[in-house]
Design a protein around this motif. Structure first.
Motif, PDB file in Angstrom:
ATOM      1  N   HIS A 160     -14.227   7.682  58.889  1.00 39.00           N
ATOM      2  CA  HIS A 160     -13.281   8.141  59.925  1.00 39.00           C
ATOM      3  C   HIS A 160     -12.157   8.907  59.252  1.00 39.00           C
ATOM      4  O   HIS A 160     -11.892   8.724  58.059  1.00 39.00           O
ATOM      5  N   TRP A 161     -11.521   9.801  60.016  1.00 38.01           N
ATOM      6  CA  TRP A 161     -10.483  10.696  59.484  1.00 38.01           C
ATOM      7  C   TRP A 161      -9.129  10.046  59.713  1.00 38.01           C
ATOM      8  O   TRP A 161      -8.738   9.826  60.862  1.00 38.01           O
ATOM      9  N   ALA A 162      -8.443   9.686  58.658  1.00 36.46           N
ATOM     10  CA  ALA A 162      -7.128   9.044  58.787  1.00 36.46           C
ATOM     11  C   ALA A 162      -6.289   9.408  57.564  1.00 36.46           C
ATOM     12  O   ALA A 162      -6.169   8.616  56.613  1.00 36.46           O
ATOM     13  N   THR A 192      -3.590   9.825  54.825  1.00 38.46           N
ATOM     14  CA  THR A 192      -2.420   9.044  54.410  1.00 38.46           C
ATOM     15  C   THR A 192      -1.314  10.005  53.982  1.00 38.46           C
ATOM     16  O   THR A 192      -1.509  11.223  53.941  1.00 38.46           O
ATOM     17  N   SER A 219      -8.034  11.280  52.977  1.00 34.63           N
ATOM     18  CA  SER A 219      -8.134  11.649  54.404  1.00 34.63           C
ATOM     19  C   SER A 219      -9.330  11.008  55.088  1.00 34.63           C
ATOM     20  O   SER A 219      -9.239  10.593  56.243  1.00 34.63           O
TER      21      SER A 219
END
Ligand code: HEM
Length: 314
Positions: free
Chosen positions: A156-158, A160, A291
């Motif tokens: 998943h795209w997260a 930081t 990411s």
């Protein structure tokens, strides 16, 4: 949802490595003025595939350097295309896995097409040179992030805070390298992937003064963002190796530029260009890994196993 087939991960990684080699090789061709020594396509000369004759200088106007570049670079296209086709069949992988390799295919095609034209003596306007360099760097960025997204399936795209610093540094460097093409005078080293050195050659008097100036604040911004990324990574324990490599490569770029500015030497052209490309690659690894993350186990819905394309047929 299970992890990605190893064969697909190996393919995506190979495509990312070929894109890196193409960018390194191309910047060495430009730094050594070797792009015009063959003058033919696909063979080096009309009646020979490989260069003939005596090589005067290893790192200056050497046709073997260009042939080595075109040979490795030509593989970045097919490996990106194979990744794109395999990615399409991995329906449960992150959309980045299915979309980004197509950017790499188009980028490699553009870089190859312009590269071929240069070899055949075409003289292109500056914006085509920028399109060529931009396409080459997008090819590398697309395959690095696609490979990370596939490795971390289900992902998943997260992004930081570290990712934001690294992507911002990459954006500044991308603009700085492209501005170099407008800042450069005829045949000046300034067009090569490197960090800015004021008027490295008198030839740059014929380049764009605005682009010459623009490169310096972009370089300063990139340097600050790389240091912020390093500090953020150290604080959170992320990117333990790549954060040090990025800082070291930036130091090499800054030192090379300073030595060239003070001494006027042309002996640092190749290490300067290669360390600039490797810094881009390292920042892409940092930004991509900060990411795209593997989905936490408790969020993974137990779906059907993700099998390699061939297995599904059985
Ligand atoms: C296969 C066909 C290709 C040929 C014949 C070719 C040829 C060349 C030549 C002659 C140059 C030097 C240009 C100059 O001196 O300004 C060059 C530069 C370059 N090439 Fe290629 N190339 C090819 C494919 C690629 C591909 C597929 C990539 C990347 C994916 C690539 C990336 C680069 C880069 C990054 C530069 C350096 C640009 C700079 O520093 O300004 N090339 N190439």
């Amino acid at each position: 949802m299970a992890s990605a087939p190893r064969s697909a991960v190996h393919l995506f990684r190979a495509a990312a490595v070929f894109a890196l080699l193409a960018n390194i090789g191309g910047s060495i061709v430009a730094a050594t003025h070797s792009g015009f020594e063959c003058g033919n396509w696909p063979g080096c000369t009309a009646d020979a595939l490989l260069p003939g004759g005596v090589v005067n200088e290893l790192l200056y106007r050497n046709p073997w350097i260009e042939m080595a570049h075109r040979t490795s670079a030509v593989l970045s296209g097919p490996t990106a295309l194979a990744s794109a086709i395999v990615g399409l069949r991995l329906r449960q992988a992150h959309p980045l896995v299915r979309v980004l390799p197509w950017f790499a295919v188009v980028g490699a095609f553009i870089a190859g097409f312009v590269g071929r034209g240069i070899v055949l003596g075409e003289s292109y306007p500056t914006w085509v040179g920028a399109l060529d360099l931009g396409a080459a760097q997008v090819t590398m960025a697309s395959m690095v992030v696609a490979a990370i997204a596939l490795e971390r399936t289900p992902a998943h795209w997260a992004p930081t805070r570290l990712a934001l610093y690294a992507w911002s540094a990459l954006g500044s460097l991308f603009a700085m390298h492209l501005a170099g093409l407008w800042a450069a005078g005829p045949n000046s080293y300034t067009r090569v992937v490197s960090w800015p050195v004021w008027r490295i050659l008198d030839a740059d008097l014929h380049g764009s003064l605005a682009a010459q100036w623009l490169r310096f604040p972009l370089a300063a911004l990139a340097a600050v963002l790389i240091v912020l990324a390093f500090r953020q990574a150290r604080a959170t324990g992320e990117a333990s190796v790549t954060r040090v490599v990025a800082l070291a490569l930036m130091a090499v770029c800054l030192a090379s530029g300073a030595i060239i500015a003070v001494s006027g030497t042309d002996a640092l052209g190749v290490p300067f260009a290669v360390s600039s490309v490797c810094l881009l690659f390292t920042l892409l690894l940092i930004a991509g890994r900060a990411s795209v993350h593997a989905l936490p186990q408790d969020e993974v819905k137990s779906g059907p196993r993700m099998e390699a394309p061939a297995a599904r047929a059985s």
